[in-house]
Write an enzyme that holds these catalytic residues in place. Structure first.
Site, PDB file in Angstrom:
ATOM      1  N   THR A 667      56.341  39.883  42.827  1.00 21.35           N
ATOM      2  CA  THR A 667      54.985  39.700  42.296  1.00 21.35           C
ATOM      3  C   THR A 667      54.789  40.500  41.010  1.00 21.35           C
ATOM      4  OG1 THR A 667      54.173  41.447  43.779  1.00 21.35           O
ATOM      5  CG2 THR A 667      53.900  39.175  44.507  1.00 21.35           C
ATOM      6  N   LYS A 671      52.533  39.768  37.417  1.00 22.16           N
ATOM      7  CA  LYS A 671      51.618  40.697  36.742  1.00 22.16           C
ATOM      8  C   LYS A 671      52.007  40.876  35.281  1.00 22.16           C
ATOM      9  CE  LYS A 671      51.253  42.777  41.230  1.00 22.16           C
ATOM     10  NZ  LYS A 671      51.964  43.672  42.145  1.00 22.16           N
TER      11      LYS A 671
END
Length: 844
Positions: A667, A671
């Protein structure tokens, strides 16, 4: 309208609070809750009083939300995760509640700055890596989408550890995040449950003449509930994370105390409280293994008991449980939910076995997060027999019934052995992933590639039997934290161009595409990036003493240190660049700042030595006069959420270079993309989907595919062949082996080199090295052409909408949980209200 005013309006949506009442509540908490007077107030006190003030509003809305759930008799989802990496909560809570501008003004009236007060909040020590951060992002989306969901975890007194770097080595210190208390939490003094361990089981005849089993445990621990509230953005919905703290059934043994044996009198209390003391105890020994298992069962048992109590208190019948309760298992850690729910249904509520199993499956789903064998938990049967004898019986019964069903369908003995929850071998084990899969209604991977791997590899024998269970739910992140809160200047610039609706629907960032080639917008984009690089540069200088150049490429790899994530590939590439500069000091080299961050597990020696190697190379490179101004290497200690919020907005290049087929999703890559960084990476995890969304021309993909990785391993890959034929690799490894970077500690990196050569290079570092160099060369050439680079950066942000956790949670709600939004919402910010809130969206 000025950008700063526009930003404040974005934060101050229509659910705001008036200044006077906020100031009054704040002063009341400062004086009466904290017991302060004007001459002894510290910054930490200001933070505590402010947090308590905001918490009051959260409680009001939480009570409204709970009443709405009861009134509508909703299906509640309990999201069980051993980690929730929350970071700091003050700023995100203010943004979601719409209080940011009002709190700014209140503190300004006291000659205080909100940003400075926010620094007094410690990062919550409830998680370690991507698993926990994902869970935290999901909490934000669950509330923002008005879904009846809550999180469940343990209230660890100490986080995994506070990382210090001493002489280049990682040193672990306690992460005492609760030292000053946690103003966001509420202790639910009336919500606690007994959790049992040990003892034995026995058969008995019940009143209807049936043979039943009861568990006579040998140890009882109390699970005490603590809640932290999570508000949604631009809605009155507030959900919660319920944390369980272990406590003793009795504070102390009075008999021992009265006989003067004071230590033994409180021994049980200390042992009980130890269960939730530390996140991830070292499980390299039997005591550590038992403690880890106790943690997992404490979370499961308390949460399932809590869910059943809430359900029954609302007047429901037990057979209706699937209509009102659902448990989502975030990886295998909560897999004991399956036998625990069966136990409570059969042993406590007299539900027949077949019906109990049917209910359990309808109430449970499992998310797989890994392809690493060591992360697919297996517990020794002997450990389960000792700590959870009743659950082991249930697991055996569940396994027997499942295997008999497959045997009747013609499964061979070989297939049955593969399908069995019980792993036979020198040591018999319980395969927790198999338990979670067989006992659930659905299993999902967390990226498209990962979901294919779990169907075709990890659960290859299960998939043909139960294909309907398998789904993909590509991970996502909450842009409200990772852009709106972490990068407010960029959020204001985006809003200036396309309006505010992107905060509610990240897909609307696509509107930025029409501005990607606009020279004025590119200049503003560059200015925001440079500002963030200057901010991060100050942090780097404070933490490490290293001065950075904000015009250099900020080339960043921040994540847990592990061989499959290949931080050593990155630092070997840095060594090669260093060697090239030394050989050709007059050659052109685009200035680059290579930034690392991440923690290695305390027992993972090689990962810790990779950290040492990074720091040894940094020390050599950063003081060498030949490379001054062209190459810097930084290792930022104690990587954490609040630090990440400074790193992502400042990054130009996102290093996502794991061995293909080994990263479930990632993840951090999302970002970086959201904040306009370009990805350099392998076709692994969500990188594949990032490339698809951004466009192949706006990312730097290199290296072997997952299929090619498997083929290399099968075909007898020999890294020595590459070492002999590739001069760059040979010179780099010879320098590491020859102690060029560690002359005061010769030979300490021999294990790393041997793992790449004699050890077979399992993670294919050398196999991907040349392709990595070529990709990095393209990065360097592209960065020189800033107009083109900035266009790529803008397009990466514009095309990141797929990776919103709102999209992910929407898919869980639709496909697995079968729930809908349920809330009385505040007015939404929309295109129609843009003028009212912002003035003209394109005004200067």
């Amino acid at each position: 309208m000025k950008a700063s005013e526009r930003l404040m309006k974005l934060f101050d949506h229509p659910t705001s609070v008036d200044l006077a009442s906020l100031e009054m509540a704040f002063m009341r908490h400062l004086e009466y809750t904290l017991g302060k007077f004007k001459n002894d107030v510290t910054g930490a006190d200001i933070y505590q009083a402010l947090a308590l003030t905001i918490r009051d509003h959260l409680v009001d809305r939480w009570n409204e939300t709970q009443e709405l759930y009861r009134k509508n008799r909703v299906r509640r989802v309990y999201y069980l995760s051993l980690e929730f990496l929350l970071g700091r909560l003050l700023m995100t809570n203010l943004v979601n509640l719409g209080f940011r501008q009002t709190v700014d003004q209140a503190l300004s009236n006291l000659s205080l700055k909100l940003e400075e007060i926010a620094e007094y909040e410690p990062d919550a020590g409830l998680g370690n890596g991507g698993l926990g951060r994902l869970a935290a992002c999901f909490l934000d989306s669950m509330s923002s989408m008005d879904l009846p969901c809550s999180g469940a975890t343990l209230r660890y007194e100490f986080g995994i550890f506070h990382q210090q770097i001493l002489n280049g080595y990682q040193k672990e210190a306690p992460d005492s995040w609760l030292l000053r208390g946690n103003p966001w939490e509420i202790r639910r003094v009336d919500t606690y449950f007994p959790v049992y361990f040990g003892g034995y089981t026995e058969k008995f005849i019940n009143d209807t003449g049936e043979v039943c089993t009861r568990w006579l445990p040998g140890e009882t621990i109390i699970a005490q509930a603590y809640d932290v509230m999570f508000p949604g953005y631009n809605t009155r919905t507030v959900n919660h994370l319920r944390m369980w703290k272990s406590a003793a059934g009795e504070e102390f043994n009075l008999d021992y105390f009265n006989h003067g044996d004071y230590l033994r009198a409180v021994d049980d209390k200390f042992k009980s409280e130890t269960v939730s003391k530390v996140l991830y105890p070292n499980d390299n020994n039997l005591n550590g293994q038992e403690l880890r298992l106790k943690q997992e069962y404490l979370l499961v048992s308390a949460t399932v008991q809590d869910a059943l109590k809430t359900f029954l208190d609302e007047g429901e019948r037990i057979e209706n449980l699937p209509e009102r309760v659902f448990f989502q298992l975030n990886d295998t850690h909560p897999a004991l939910t399956v036998p625990e729910l069966i136990r409570l249904l059969v042993d406590i509520h007299d539900v027949p076995w077949t019906h109990a199993l049917e209910i359990t499956r309808k109430c449970t789903a499992y998310t797989n997060h890994t392809v690493l064998p060591e992360a697919l938990e297996r517990w020794e049967v002997s450990v389960l027999q000792r700590l959870l004898p009743r659950h082991l019986e249930i697991i055996y019964a569940l396994n027997h019934g499942f295997l008999e069903e497959q045997r009747q369908r013609g499964a061979s003995n070989e297939l049955l052995a593969s399908l069995s929850i019980i792993g036979e071998g020198q040591v018999r084990t319980v395969r927790m992933a198999s338990l979670a899969l067989i006992g659930s209604s659905a299993v999902n991977g967390v990226a498209r590639l990962h979901s294919e791997i779990i169907k075709n590899d990890i659960f290859a024998d299960y998939y043909p039997i139960m294909p309907e269970k398998f789904q993909n739910k590509t991970n996502g992140i909450t842009h409200r934290r990772w852009l709106l809160t972490a990068n407010p200047e960029l959020a204001a610039l985006i809003t200036k161009k396309i309006g505010p609706d992107w905060v509610l629907n990240l897909d609307l960032l696509r509107r930025l595409e029409e501005w990607a080639a606009d020279s004025q917008f590119q200049k503003e984009w560059h200015d925001v990036k440079r500002l963030n690089k200057e901010k991060l540069g100050h942090i780097i200088q404070f933490e490490t003493g290293i001065v950075t150049d904000p015009e250099s490429i900020f080339d960043v790899q921040v994540k847990r240190i592990h061989e499959y994530k290949r931080q050593h590939l990155n630092i070997l590439r840095v060594i090669r660049d260093f060697q090239q500069i030394k050989l050709n000091p007059d050659a052109e080299y685009v200035p680059r700042t290579v930034i690392f961050g991440g923690k290695a597990a305390p027992g993972y020696h090689r990962a810790k030595m990779i950290i040492k190697l990074i720091n040894a190379v940094a020390r050599t490179v950063n003081k060498d006069p030949d490379v001054r101004g062209r190459l810097k290497v930084v290792f930022l200690p104690n990587y954490r959420v609040s630090q990440a919020e400074r790193i992502f907005p400042a990054s130009d290049l996102s290093e996502q270079i794991s061995t293909a087929g080994m990263e479930a999703s990632g993840t951090g890559n999302m970002k970086f993309m959201l904040n306009g960084a370009l990805t350099i990476g392998t076709l692994d995890g969500a990188n594949i989907e990032i490339q698809e969304e951004a466009g192949a021309e706006n990312a730097y993909i290199f290296g072997l595919t997952d299929e090619q990785v498997l083929e290399r391993r099968r075909s007898g890959y020999n890294p020595f062949d590459i070492y002999r034929s590739n001069a760059d690799i040979r010179h780099v490894l010879d320098a590491v082996r020859g102690s060029y970077f560690n002359r005061d500690e010769p030979g300490i990196f021999e294990d790393i080199v041997r793992s790449l050569l004699e050890g077979g290079d399992y993670y294919l570092v050398l196999a991907d090295f040349q392709a990595y160099l070529e990709a990095q060369k393209k990065v360097q050439n592209d960065f020189k052409h800033q107009e083109s680079w900035l266009k790529k950066s803008i397009l990466n942000c514009a095309r990141s909408g797929k990776f919103s956790s709102d999209r992910t949670i929407g898919e869980y709600a639709r496909d697995i949980w079968k729930i809908d939004s349920v809330a009385q919402r505040a007015p939404r910010v929309s295109a129609h209200t843009e003028e009212r809130l912002f003035g003209s969206a394109t005004s200067p």
